[in-house]
Write an enzyme that holds these catalytic residues in place. Sequence first.
Site, PDB file in Angstrom:
ATOM      1  N   CYS A   2     -18.711  31.048  43.510  1.00 35.74           N
ATOM      2  CA  CYS A   2     -20.001  30.532  43.129  1.00 35.74           C
ATOM      3  C   CYS A   2     -19.744  29.886  41.905  1.00 35.74           C
ATOM      4  O   CYS A   2     -19.163  30.212  40.904  1.00 35.74           O
ATOM      5  CB  CYS A   2     -20.957  31.673  42.901  1.00 35.74           C
ATOM      6  SG  CYS A   2     -22.447  31.130  42.194  1.00 35.74           S
ATOM      7  N   CYS A   5     -21.262  31.350  38.914  1.00 30.05           N
ATOM      8  CA  CYS A   5     -20.600  32.704  38.227  1.00 30.05           C
ATOM      9  C   CYS A   5     -19.251  32.122  37.533  1.00 30.05           C
ATOM     10  O   CYS A   5     -19.111  32.765  36.640  1.00 30.05           O
ATOM     11  CB  CYS A   5     -20.326  33.483  39.481  1.00 30.05           C
ATOM     12  SG  CYS A   5     -21.729  34.356  40.297  1.00 30.05           S
ATOM     13  N   ASP A  28     -27.593  20.748  32.002  1.00 31.37           N
ATOM     14  CA  ASP A  28     -27.111  20.106  33.493  1.00 31.37           C
ATOM     15  C   ASP A  28     -26.216  18.933  33.347  1.00 31.37           C
ATOM     16  O   ASP A  28     -26.553  17.961  32.284  1.00 31.37           O
ATOM     17  CB  ASP A  28     -28.464  19.786  34.043  1.00 31.37           C
ATOM     18  CG  ASP A  28     -28.519  19.594  35.533  1.00 31.37           C
ATOM     19  OD1 ASP A  28     -29.217  20.309  36.106  1.00 31.37           O
ATOM     20  OD2 ASP A  28     -27.806  18.705  36.011  1.00 31.37           O
ATOM     21  N   HIS A  44     -25.186  37.687  39.532  1.00 36.48           N
ATOM     22  CA  HIS A  44     -25.507  36.784  40.570  1.00 36.48           C
ATOM     23  C   HIS A  44     -26.685  37.148  41.700  1.00 36.48           C
ATOM     24  O   HIS A  44     -26.767  38.298  42.078  1.00 36.48           O
ATOM     25  CB  HIS A  44     -24.433  36.650  41.713  1.00 36.48           C
ATOM     26  CG  HIS A  44     -24.604  35.886  42.959  1.00 36.48           C
ATOM     27  ND1 HIS A  44     -24.278  34.370  42.541  1.00 36.48           N
ATOM     28  CD2 HIS A  44     -25.294  35.725  43.900  1.00 36.48           C
ATOM     29  CE1 HIS A  44     -24.639  33.870  43.636  1.00 36.48           C
ATOM     30  NE2 HIS A  44     -25.170  34.458  44.502  1.00 36.48           N
ATOM     31  N   ASN A  86     -35.776  25.421  42.284  1.00 32.03           N
ATOM     32  CA  ASN A  86     -35.675  24.740  43.480  1.00 32.03           C
ATOM     33  C   ASN A  86     -35.324  26.171  44.367  1.00 32.03           C
ATOM     34  O   ASN A  86     -34.146  26.690  43.887  1.00 32.03           O
ATOM     35  CB  ASN A  86     -34.801  23.660  43.577  1.00 32.03           C
ATOM     36  CG  ASN A  86     -35.372  22.415  42.832  1.00 32.03           C
ATOM     37  OD1 ASN A  86     -36.481  22.318  42.892  1.00 32.03           O
ATOM     38  ND2 ASN A  86     -34.348  21.797  42.219  1.00 32.03           N
ATOM     39  N   HIS A  97     -27.120  29.859  43.330  1.00 30.06           N
ATOM     40  CA  HIS A  97     -27.128  30.969  42.292  1.00 30.06           C
ATOM     41  C   HIS A  97     -28.388  30.753  41.568  1.00 30.06           C
ATOM     42  O   HIS A  97     -28.573  29.644  41.082  1.00 30.06           O
ATOM     43  CB  HIS A  97     -26.037  30.897  41.343  1.00 30.06           C
ATOM     44  CG  HIS A  97     -25.892  31.825  40.250  1.00 30.06           C
ATOM     45  ND1 HIS A  97     -24.887  32.695  39.971  1.00 30.06           N
ATOM     46  CD2 HIS A  97     -26.798  32.378  39.124  1.00 30.06           C
ATOM     47  CE1 HIS A  97     -24.898  33.693  38.807  1.00 30.06           C
ATOM     48  NE2 HIS A  97     -26.285  33.107  38.497  1.00 30.06           N
ATOM     49  N   HIS A  99     -31.409  29.643  39.474  1.00 31.44           N
ATOM     50  CA  HIS A  99     -31.489  29.107  38.101  1.00 31.44           C
ATOM     51  C   HIS A  99     -32.535  28.115  37.845  1.00 31.44           C
ATOM     52  O   HIS A  99     -33.521  27.982  38.917  1.00 31.44           O
ATOM     53  CB  HIS A  99     -30.457  28.063  38.034  1.00 31.44           C
ATOM     54  CG  HIS A  99     -30.015  27.064  39.140  1.00 31.44           C
ATOM     55  ND1 HIS A  99     -29.783  27.346  40.346  1.00 31.44           N
ATOM     56  CD2 HIS A  99     -30.912  25.647  39.411  1.00 31.44           C
ATOM     57  CE1 HIS A  99     -29.926  26.135  41.188  1.00 31.44           C
ATOM     58  NE2 HIS A  99     -30.476  25.341  40.566  1.00 31.44           N
ATOM     59  N   HIS A 101     -34.582  24.995  35.727  1.00 34.66           N
ATOM     60  CA  HIS A 101     -34.456  23.822  34.913  1.00 34.66           C
ATOM     61  C   HIS A 101     -35.258  23.802  33.872  1.00 34.66           C
ATOM     62  O   HIS A 101     -36.458  23.824  34.149  1.00 34.66           O
ATOM     63  CB  HIS A 101     -34.454  22.593  35.936  1.00 34.66           C
ATOM     64  CG  HIS A 101     -33.617  22.442  36.794  1.00 34.66           C
ATOM     65  ND1 HIS A 101     -32.787  21.508  36.968  1.00 34.66           N
ATOM     66  CD2 HIS A 101     -33.566  23.247  38.153  1.00 34.66           C
ATOM     67  CE1 HIS A 101     -32.010  21.830  38.208  1.00 34.66           C
ATOM     68  NE2 HIS A 101     -32.599  22.744  38.815  1.00 34.66           N
TER      69      HIS A 101
END
Length: 113
Positions: A2, A5, A28, A44, A86, A97, A99, A101
């Site tokens: 991942c 990870c 990002d 995770h 998303n 994984h 996340h 933004h």
Amino acid sequence: MCLFCDIIEGKIPSTKVYENDHVLAFADINPVAPVHVLVVPKKHFDDITDMAVKPEGDLYMTEVMKGINEVARIKGLDNGFRVINNCGEDGAQSVKHAHFHVIGGVKLTEKMV
Ligand code: DGP
């Protein structure tokens, strides 16, 4: 295997913005605004639906929210910002994984909702 990870474990370099025991926040690689930071749980989870059903999901979701607040403070986003998650195929999630933004540093105009 991942990607996030590996970033959390330091195997892949990132530009760290904030870190605690539960979350890592890093820039990002493909920013869409002057500030574009990803806040990720260090444990995770595939996505937020996974966070919703796993035993430690509540804890990590709370820590993500606090991490987002820390990022906003560190980056001086006193006038506001946007948080995007998303989720899954239809949500156009590219890294599996969970996340979030954090986007800001400019007045954002384009809204989907
Ligand atoms: P999403 O499409 O919501 O799954 O967003 C994934 C984001 O991850 C995307 O905005 C680009 C970012 N990203 C992908 N690979 C890397 C990487 O190796 N390093 C960093 N810092 N960001 C990455």
